[in-house]
Design a protein around this motif. Structure first.
Motif, short mmCIF file in Angstrom:
data_model
loop_
_atom_site.label_atom_id
_atom_site.label_comp_id
_atom_site.label_asym_id
_atom_site.label_seq_id
_atom_site.Cartn_x
_atom_site.Cartn_y
_atom_site.Cartn_z
N ASP A 1 38.64 -18.96 -21.29
CA ASP A 1 39.52 -18.12 -20.07
C ASP A 1 40.77 -17.79 -20.32
O ASP A 1 41.27 -16.79 -19.67
CB ASP A 1 39.15 -19.19 -19.06
CG ASP A 1 37.99 -19.71 -18.57
OD1 ASP A 1 37.01 -18.58 -18.63
OD2 ASP A 1 37.44 -20.84 -18.21
N LEU A 2 41.58 -18.42 -20.97
CA LEU A 2 42.96 -18.17 -21.14
C LEU A 2 42.97 -16.72 -21.94
O LEU A 2 43.86 -16.10 -21.83
CB LEU A 2 43.73 -19.39 -21.82
CG LEU A 2 43.74 -20.53 -21.00
CD1 LEU A 2 44.64 -21.78 -21.81
CD2 LEU A 2 44.78 -20.22 -19.81
N LEU A 3 42.24 -16.93 -22.97
CA LEU A 3 42.17 -15.48 -23.93
C LEU A 3 41.65 -14.24 -22.97
O LEU A 3 42.23 -13.31 -23.02
CB LEU A 3 41.15 -15.81 -25.12
CG LEU A 3 40.84 -14.37 -25.74
CD1 LEU A 3 42.31 -14.12 -26.58
CD2 LEU A 3 39.97 -14.50 -26.93
N LYS A 4 40.77 -14.30 -21.96
CA LYS A 4 40.56 -13.49 -20.89
C LYS A 4 41.64 -12.93 -20.46
O LYS A 4 41.86 -11.76 -20.09
CB LYS A 4 39.21 -14.00 -20.24
CG LYS A 4 37.94 -14.05 -21.03
CD LYS A 4 36.81 -14.49 -19.84
CE LYS A 4 35.81 -14.90 -20.72
NZ LYS A 4 34.62 -15.52 -19.42
N LEU A 5 42.46 -13.99 -19.93
CA LEU A 5 43.32 -13.52 -18.90
C LEU A 5 44.70 -12.98 -19.78
O LEU A 5 45.25 -11.87 -19.31
CB LEU A 5 44.16 -15.15 -18.58
CG LEU A 5 45.28 -14.86 -17.97
CD1 LEU A 5 45.49 -14.12 -16.48
CD2 LEU A 5 46.08 -16.30 -17.26
N ARG B 1 49.01 -17.46 -31.39
CA ARG B 1 49.33 -16.11 -31.59
C ARG B 1 48.66 -15.15 -32.49
O ARG B 1 48.42 -13.79 -32.03
CB ARG B 1 50.87 -15.91 -31.95
CG ARG B 1 51.65 -14.87 -32.19
CD ARG B 1 52.97 -14.87 -32.80
NE ARG B 1 53.68 -15.99 -31.75
CZ ARG B 1 54.36 -15.29 -30.48
NH1 ARG B 1 54.20 -14.16 -30.06
NH2 ARG B 1 55.02 -16.38 -29.95
N GLU B 2 48.34 -15.62 -33.63
CA GLU B 2 47.45 -14.72 -34.43
C GLU B 2 46.09 -14.36 -34.23
O GLU B 2 45.57 -13.28 -34.24
CB GLU B 2 47.53 -15.32 -35.95
CG GLU B 2 48.52 -15.47 -36.66
CD GLU B 2 48.63 -16.40 -38.05
OE1 GLU B 2 47.45 -16.39 -38.54
OE2 GLU B 2 49.78 -16.56 -38.41
N GLY B 3 45.65 -15.58 -33.48
CA GLY B 3 44.07 -15.12 -33.01
C GLY B 3 44.14 -14.18 -31.91
O GLY B 3 43.17 -13.46 -31.69
N VAL B 4 45.04 -14.48 -30.90
CA VAL B 4 45.17 -13.78 -29.66
C VAL B 4 45.45 -12.11 -30.27
O VAL B 4 45.13 -11.29 -29.48
CB VAL B 4 46.15 -14.13 -28.65
CG1 VAL B 4 46.47 -12.87 -27.66
CG2 VAL B 4 45.70 -15.41 -28.02
N THR B 5 46.32 -12.02 -31.12
CA THR B 5 46.71 -10.64 -31.61
C THR B 5 45.46 -10.17 -32.26
O THR B 5 45.23 -8.77 -32.00
CB THR B 5 47.79 -10.68 -32.66
OG1 THR B 5 48.83 -11.28 -31.80
CG2 THR B 5 48.15 -9.32 -32.82
#
Length: 126
Positions: free
Chosen positions: A37-41, A88-92
């Motif tokens: 959910d936080l990644l979707k946001l 940070r790295e995964g989200v990027t």
């Protein structure tokens, strides 16, 4: 675009950037937010050019698209910023992969307003 993000993150479990399994609750507190959910946001904010965690917090309470995408969850700005800092790295990497996907189906070619349909695991520009 929300349906694309939703499908993308749900399928991301097979792609091993980091562990997207749901967190377990501590004995003394409430369970944490699901990282998906936080990644979707965060991805929604990235595509809408919303960088501020305080602005993302506000959007969760007023934006109907985000209410649908997150199932009416409204994390506070500290939670959003902490998630971004810790992953940070995964989200990027996930953001870069989403942009590649969007370009591969024709969304990055400047065709504003081209409708998207999501059929099982295949995305196609209609």
């Amino acid at each position: 675009m929300c349906r694309v993000i939703d499908t993308f993150v749900d399928r991301l479990g097979h792609w091993r950037v980091w562990d997207l399994s749901a967190p377990e609750a501590a004995e003394t507190g409430r369970p944490g937010y699901d990282p998906r959910d936080l990644l979707k946001l965060y991805l929604y904010g990235y595509l809408q050019q919303i960088r501020s965690s305080r602005r993302l917090e506000l959007e969760c309470r007023r934006n109907i698209e985000l209410m649908w995408l997150l199932g009416r969850l409204a994390p506070d700005h500290k939670t959003i910023a902490e998630f971004r800092r810790m992953h940070r790295e995964g989200v990027t990497a996930a953001g870069a992969e989403l942009v590649r996907l969007a370009r591969s189906v024709g969304l990055g070619e400047g065709r504003v307003g081209s409708p998207l349909t999501v059929r099982s695991s295949r995305l196609s520009a209609a």
